[in-house]
Design an enzyme around this catalytic site. Structure first.
Site, PDB file in Angstrom:
ATOM      1  N   LYS A   1     -67.786  -3.167  57.323  1.00 43.66           N
ATOM      2  CA  LYS A   1     -68.324  -4.319  56.605  1.00 43.66           C
ATOM      3  C   LYS A   1     -69.538  -4.916  57.344  1.00 43.66           C
ATOM      4  O   LYS A   1     -69.961  -4.406  58.372  1.00 43.66           O
ATOM      5  CB  LYS A   1     -67.221  -5.361  56.402  1.00 43.66           C
ATOM      6  CG  LYS A   1     -66.008  -4.833  55.633  1.00 43.66           C
ATOM      7  CD  LYS A   1     -66.385  -4.453  54.234  1.00 43.66           C
ATOM      8  CE  LYS A   1     -65.259  -4.171  53.272  1.00 43.66           C
ATOM      9  NZ  LYS A   1     -64.031  -3.569  53.690  1.00 43.66           N
TER      10      LYS A   1
HETATM   11  C1  LIG Z   1     -62.701  -4.772  47.571  1.00 42.34           C
HETATM   12  C2  LIG Z   1     -61.788  -4.812  48.756  1.00 42.34           C
HETATM   13  N1  LIG Z   1     -60.794  -5.710  48.776  1.00 42.34           N
HETATM   14  C3  LIG Z   1     -59.954  -5.791  49.825  1.00 42.34           C
HETATM   15  C4  LIG Z   1     -60.051  -4.968  50.914  1.00 42.34           C
HETATM   16  C5  LIG Z   1     -59.073  -5.073  52.028  1.00 42.34           C
HETATM   17  O1  LIG Z   1     -59.667  -5.473  53.230  1.00 42.34           O
HETATM   18  P1  LIG Z   1     -59.038  -5.041  54.634  1.00 42.34           P
HETATM   19  O2  LIG Z   1     -59.354  -3.615  54.856  1.00 42.34           O
HETATM   20  O3  LIG Z   1     -59.743  -5.949  55.611  1.00 42.34           O
HETATM   21  O4  LIG Z   1     -57.585  -5.314  54.569  1.00 42.34           O
HETATM   22  C6  LIG Z   1     -61.062  -4.016  50.942  1.00 42.34           C
HETATM   23  C7  LIG Z   1     -61.173  -3.121  52.091  1.00 42.34           C
HETATM   24  O5  LIG Z   1     -62.037  -2.408  52.335  1.00 42.34           O
HETATM   25  C8  LIG Z   1     -61.955  -3.932  49.835  1.00 42.34           C
HETATM   26  O6  LIG Z   1     -62.927  -3.012  49.809  1.00 42.34           O
END
Ligand SMILES: Cc1ncc(COP(=O)(O)O)c(C=O)c1O
Length: 403
Positions: free
Chosen positions: A202
């Site tokens: 990210k």
């Molecule tokens: C659109 C979206 N929502 C939620 C998440 C979940 O985030 P995390 O990986 O920090 O748990 C991601 C992860 O890449 C994502 O791309």
């Protein structure tokens, strides 16, 4: 700046020399010595878990995204779960979201015992289509989770207007969109709650990590409790007040982001503007290079937005190509370009098929896009040569497969 040339060559998949000697990943973190030092300093301090850096990071983050409050979490997924809880989702409720996302967006509704209901996406941005969303609102709908796919803000005005009319809570999944702007405002203070992720691919990273921003103090309080077992005070507050007593007032989890991760997050946040500028530069170069390539459709940008470019998803115009997405994908990988696909629509996953009876065909826009999408490498640490390599490889592979 290096030059980009496209000469006809044998594809690496057919035994030719790959464009790159080593694989270029689709995403990657950038960590500098000052980031490392910030983490080391906390490791030498008294607080490894919820200490002073947590509140500092949250305050700086809230200011950056233009929200009154920000509450940190151990991941974007945990942050989504907390937002679904704070929205009051429970068994019997429905929440509407898009199939063109990572499963976590819909899963957080399931964690609360509620039902995710999908609505199809707009053909240009692949974000939740406001009209399709409106068609799915029922007497059971309590919330909507628009996703800022690839970093392009969702159709927020239309979604907020419909939500206000129907009394729905808007949880914007901005895990792709830290730093994106909608009508001149950063995402983060626009929806009821906005969720971010600090996964290494990210815009900024804390290893794992996430955040919910909100202007609503009640949501902020509920979110803080939820990440701390549902306990109404934090250990550090009790220690400084000389108290041992605490009360668990609701069911919560341990979703806390450690102090050393928050120290890293603050350092990374200082670099957000530079990271965004670099991503926007790379996107502009890609779009300029691919606009005229037969068989390729670069991502659309609506005029009211300034995307954050977490991803750069191109769509293949298959009628102009002799190969399908799988073949183009394999050929690009053979050139050592670390392409990816975002996303397999959520309702295609076996869990969702088995539990909700999806058979395919329900969301034609998302499904058609899925068959043609390829994410090209996009991260702020990419060198100009890396960008050139991607452009050369994409031209080489599509050029060899053009009708
Ligand atoms: C659109 C979206 N929502 C939620 C998440 C979940 O985030 P995390 O990986 O920090 O748990 C991601 C992860 O890449 C994502 O791309």
């Amino acid at each position: 700046m290096s030059t980009v040339s496209a000469s006809p060559q044998t594809l690496a998949i057919n035994g030719g020399t790959p464009v790159r000697a080593t694989l270029l990943p689709y995403g990657r973190q950038s960590i500098d010595e000052a980031d490392i030092q910030a983490v080391v300093d906390v490791l030498r301090s008294d607080w490894l878990t919820t200490g002073p850096k947590v509140g500092e990071f949250e305050e700086q983050f809230a200011a950056r995204v233009g929200a009154a409050h920000a509450v940190s979490f151990s991941s974007g997924t945990a942050a989504l779960h907390a937002a679904a809880f704070a929205a009051g989702l429970k068994a019997g409720d429905e929440a509407i979201t898009t199939p063109m996302t990572f499963a976590a967006t819909a899963n957080c509704v399931l964690y609360q015992g509620a039902t995710p209901v999908f609505a199809d996406v707009s053909p240009d941005t692949l974000n939740l289509d406001a009209e399709k969303f409106a068609q799915k609102i029922s007497s059971k709908t309590r919330a909507v989770l628009p996703v800022d796919y690839a970093g392009h803000p969702a159709d927020l005005s239309a979604i907020l207007e419909l939500s206000q009319k129907h009394g729905l809570i808007v949880i914007e999944d901005a895990c792709h969109a830290l730093g994106a702007e909608y009508r001149g405002r950063p995402v983060g203070g626009i929806a009821d709650m906005t969720v971010f992720s600090f996964h290494p691919v990210k815009h900024i990273t804390t290893g794992e990590g996430g955040m919910v921003s909100t202007n609503n103090p009640k949501f902020a309080e509920t979110l803080r409790r939820f990440r701390n077992h549902g306990i109404s005070s934090e250990a550090r507050q009790r220690q400084s007040a000389g108290q041992w007593h605490y009360e668990m007032v609701s069911l919560g989890f341990n979703y806390r982001l450690p102090d050393f991760a928050c120290a890293l997050g603050m350092r990374q946040l200082n670099k957000l503007d530079a990271n965004l500028a670099r991503r926007r530069e790379i996107a502009a170069r890609y779009t300029a290079a691919f606009r005229e390539v037969r068989g390729l459709i670069p991502p659309a940008v609506r005029p009211e937005t300034n995307p954050a470019w977490h991803l750069y998803p191109i769509r293949l115009d298959l009628k102009n190509l002799t190969a399908d997405r799988a073949e183009i994908f394999r050929a690009l990988r053979a050139e050592n370009i670390g392409v990816n696909v975002h996303y397999i629509p959520v309702h295609f996953h076996p869990y969702y098929r088995d539990h909700f009876g999806y058979k395919g065909g329900e969301f034609p826009v998302a499904e058609d896009a899925y068959s043609r999408l390829i994410s090209l490498p996009m991260f702020h640490g990419m060198a100009d040569q890396d960008v050139d390599d991607v452009i050369v490889a994409v031209r080489k592979v599509t050029g060899a497969n053009t009708r």
